[in-house]
Structure formats: C-alpha cells, structure tokens
Design a protein around this motif. Structure first.
Motif, PDB file in Angstrom:
ATOM      1  N   CYS A  13       0.831  -1.192   0.000  1.00 38.89           N
ATOM      2  CA  CYS A  13       0.000   0.000   0.000  1.00 38.89           C
ATOM      3  C   CYS A  13       0.871   1.249   0.000  1.00 38.89           C
ATOM      4  N   GLY A  49      -0.786   4.269  -0.103  1.00 38.31           N
ATOM      5  CA  GLY A  49      -1.738   5.325   0.238  1.00 38.31           C
ATOM      6  C   GLY A  49      -1.134   6.309   1.233  1.00 38.31           C
ATOM      7  N   THR A  50      -1.843   7.392   1.478  1.00 38.35           N
ATOM      8  CA  THR A  50      -1.285   8.473   2.294  1.00 38.35           C
ATOM      9  C   THR A  50      -0.845   7.994   3.680  1.00 38.35           C
ATOM     10  N   ALA A  51      -1.746   7.269   4.362  1.00 41.68           N
ATOM     11  CA  ALA A  51      -1.438   6.845   5.729  1.00 41.68           C
ATOM     12  C   ALA A  51      -0.222   5.923   5.757  1.00 41.68           C
ATOM     13  N   CYS A  52      -0.183   4.973   4.823  1.00 39.42           N
ATOM     14  CA  CYS A  52       0.948   4.052   4.770  1.00 39.42           C
ATOM     15  C   CYS A  52       2.211   4.778   4.322  1.00 39.42           C
ATOM     16  N   HIS A  53       2.017   5.718   3.408  1.00 39.57           N
ATOM     17  CA  HIS A  53       3.165   6.457   2.882  1.00 39.57           C
ATOM     18  C   HIS A  53       3.896   7.206   3.997  1.00 39.57           C
ATOM     19  N   VAL A  54       3.134   7.918   4.840  1.00 40.09           N
ATOM     20  CA  VAL A  54       3.786   8.694   5.890  1.00 40.09           C
ATOM     21  C   VAL A  54       4.388   7.789   6.971  1.00 40.09           C
ATOM     22  N   ASN A 112      -3.038   1.827  -4.010  1.00 39.72           N
ATOM     23  CA  ASN A 112      -3.159   3.150  -3.416  1.00 39.72           C
ATOM     24  C   ASN A 112      -3.918   3.197  -2.105  1.00 39.72           C
ATOM     25  N   CYS A 113      -4.633   2.157  -1.768  1.00 41.93           N
ATOM     26  CA  CYS A 113      -5.193   2.044  -0.423  1.00 41.93           C
ATOM     27  C   CYS A 113      -5.813   0.676  -0.291  1.00 41.93           C
ATOM     28  N   CYS A 116      -6.237   1.755   6.914  1.00 42.78           N
ATOM     29  CA  CYS A 116      -5.181   2.734   7.132  1.00 42.78           C
ATOM     30  C   CYS A 116      -4.612   2.676   8.553  1.00 42.78           C
TER      31      CYS A 116
END
Lengths: 194, 150
Positions: free
Chosen positions: B76, B78-83, B116-117, B121
């Motif tokens: 993943c 996605g934003t949460a995983c990315h950060v 992407n997700c 999250c």
C-alpha cells in the motif's frame, strides 16, 4: 409509429418515435457537427461534439443529440453561446491528440478553436470508435477493438484476424477522422508479415 | 491451462456469453493469468469476438494478460501508509525479490504491485501477500514474512 412535433432552431420539425435529435435535425436540413456519428452504425455518443441545448417545460439542459431520443414539444437549440463554447473546448481538447486532422481543422475554423491551446499529446486516435464499430456491426469481422481504459485506451487490431480479413477490405480507412487507424494497421501488418 | 479445464469452467457457467467476466475470473484465479489461447477458446465457446474479450481483459485490473507469480504482493502506497514508511517496505521487498512493481520474477514465485489504499489505514504500513494482510510492517518484519512463502 406516432409522429412527434418538436422545434429545432425555431423550425417545426416532424419526427417519428425512436428517432434521435440528430436524425430529426438532419431530416429538417439542420446540420450538427459530429465526429463519431455514422448513419449505418448504432449511436455511440463518444465525441460529444453534437451537444445541443434542450428546453423542456421551461428547463434547459445540455444533451448529446446523437443518443437523445426525440420528445414531444421539445425546444432544441443547436447553436447557442453555451453550446458553441462547449464545442470549441471539445475541439481544442481533441486537437491536443490529433492536431492535423482535416475534419477537426474545419470545425476549429467554424468554432474559433485554438489548435495549440493545450499541450500536444499526439496519440492521433480520438476514440470515435468508427473503425471498431464498423468492423463489428457492418463487416462482423471484429478485426479491431479497443484495449485498456482511460488515458491508455487505444485501438488495436488482432493480428491473426487482420492478416486474413483486412487486406482486401479496408472499408474503415476512409471513416477515420485522423488517420490514426491507418497507422495502427501498418504497425499490425509489420507484426504479421512473414 | 488445457482446453478441457477451460471447457469445464465454461460449462459451469452454462456457456452463456453474459457470464464472460465470471469465466475469465475463474480462469484468472486458477491460472493466475489469461493466456491468449485460453481467451480464444472462451471466445469460440461463448461466441464472443476476441476484440471484446481483449477489451474486457485489458479494462479490469483483476485480469492479467502476462504471466503472474504464485503469490501476488500488494504494497500500500496510500497516504497513511506512505507517511508511516511504505517506501521502505517497498524497497525491502524490491531488494529481496529483485523485481520492481508490475513485474514477476523468473521463478514465477512473486508478482509485485503497488496499490493506493487497502482500506485499513490504521494498520499502516500495510502489505498484502496472496490475499493475506500484514499490518504495521517494518522492513525487517516484512522480510521475515516474505521468507515464509515458497
């Protein structure tokens, strides 16, 4: 078949049930620009260039005339400020893909579209589907189809079928508004050449 | 995959053209990808032109027209995983398998894909292998998980 009376650009037009607005307009001698329309093929609604303004019981809405069925007492405007603006935008967007298409250049002149407004992304195909639909509906050979989706969507011949069927047909060639089809064919031929 | 098995799958769906996607999904899940011969066979049996099958098979991401590994790895992004460091998980997996997203290794063991997700999250960074979800990944742990797959 019952007759339906409607008004297109101020002219009373008689149409029969099941006709589309585009057909009704053509029958009354009113021209609407199209790219994906072909009278022998099923309506597709792909290019959106034949968009018109429809007034029904005081409400106006924008519809695509090649797929919109005629209704009683409709008031249709094929040229209005809004319609022209939308068509100009559609032409400009399509010209980012096919900047030298004769048909597009002609429409661009008529609607004052700027050929270079958007950055060029010359894929040449504008996804009108004329070749795909002609091959499927009229010739029933299904030698060419769409593949992938969204920004990666493109036309693609099936080499095995195309090697057998296309060489003495090529009836889809003159339909293509941009010549992208001819290029795709040449590339496919290179694949199957022995 | 042989024609016999394909015919069985088609018969299971009563040979109806409207079941095309279900048939393709069954072949995909058994074989991990859709070979051209299989598509041709399905087209002949269901009386659907190959162009339409090709259109559908390229349209949906669930189908693959190239061979896939036995285990599909989804990481993943996605934003949460990315950060929370999904990039580091991806790097670890890339190093261990030697493949980049969208590729399959030579032994047909793994196929790597970024998504992407995955919809969980709170568990980020999330990795999914063959449908099983691994949450709160750190590079070392991801490597251990990967070692369990043959």
């Amino acid at each position: 078949m019952s007759e339906i009376l409607l008004q297109i650009d101020g002219i009373e037009v008689k149409a029969t049930e099941g006709m589309t607005l585009l057909e009704a307009a053509h029958s009354a001698g009113i021209s609407i620009p199209t790219l994906c329309h072909h009278e022998k093929l099923e309506p597709f609604g792909g290019c959106r260039l034949c968009i018109v303004e429809v007034e029904d019981r005081g409400w106006t809405k924008l519809v695509v005339s090649c797929v919109y069925p005629v209704e009683k007492n409709l008031i249709v405007r094929t040229r209005s400020e809004k319609v022209d603006r939308i068509r100009k935008m559609i032409i400009e967007l399509l010209m980012a893909h096919a900047p030298d298409s004769f048909q597009l250049l002609e429409y661009a002149k008529e609607y004052g579209a700027d050929r270079d407004r958007f950055e060029k992304e010359a894929s040449f195909c504008i996804h009108c589907g004329l070749c795909v639909r002609y091959c499927a509906e009229i010739k029933q050979k299904n030698a060419i189809g769409f593949v992938d989706r969204g920004i990666r969507k493109e036309i693609s011949f099936i080499p095995e079928i195309s090697a057998k069927e296309c060489w003495d047909c090529k009836e889809c060639f003159p339909l293509c508004p941009t010549s992208a089809l001819q290029a795709a064919y040449v590339l496919t031929k290179a694949l199957t050449a022995t | 995959m042989d024609n016999e098995r394909i015919d069985q799958i088609i018969d299971k769906h009563h040979g109806e053209a409207s079941s095309l996607i279900q048939v393709l999904l069954d072949i995909q899940s058994e074989n991990n990808w859709l070979p051209k011969e299989a598509l041709k066979r399905v087209g002949e049996k269901l009386h659907v032109p190959l162009t339409r099958i090709q259109h559908i098979a390229t349209f949906y991401k669930a189908f693959s027209l190239v061979p896939k590994g036995r285990h599909g790895i989804h990481i993943c992004m996605g934003t949460a995983c990315h950060v929370r460091g999904a990039k580091r998980i991806l790097d670890t997996i890339e190093n261990m398998t030697g493949i980049k997203p969208g590729e399959t290794d030579l032994e047909m063991k793994f196929s790597l894909e970024t998504v992407n997700c995955l919809g969980c999250c709170a568990l980020g960074p999330v990795m999914e292998i063959g449908g099983k979800t691994y949450g709160k990944m750190v590079p070392g742990e991801a490597a251990d998980v990967l070692k369990n797959y043959e």
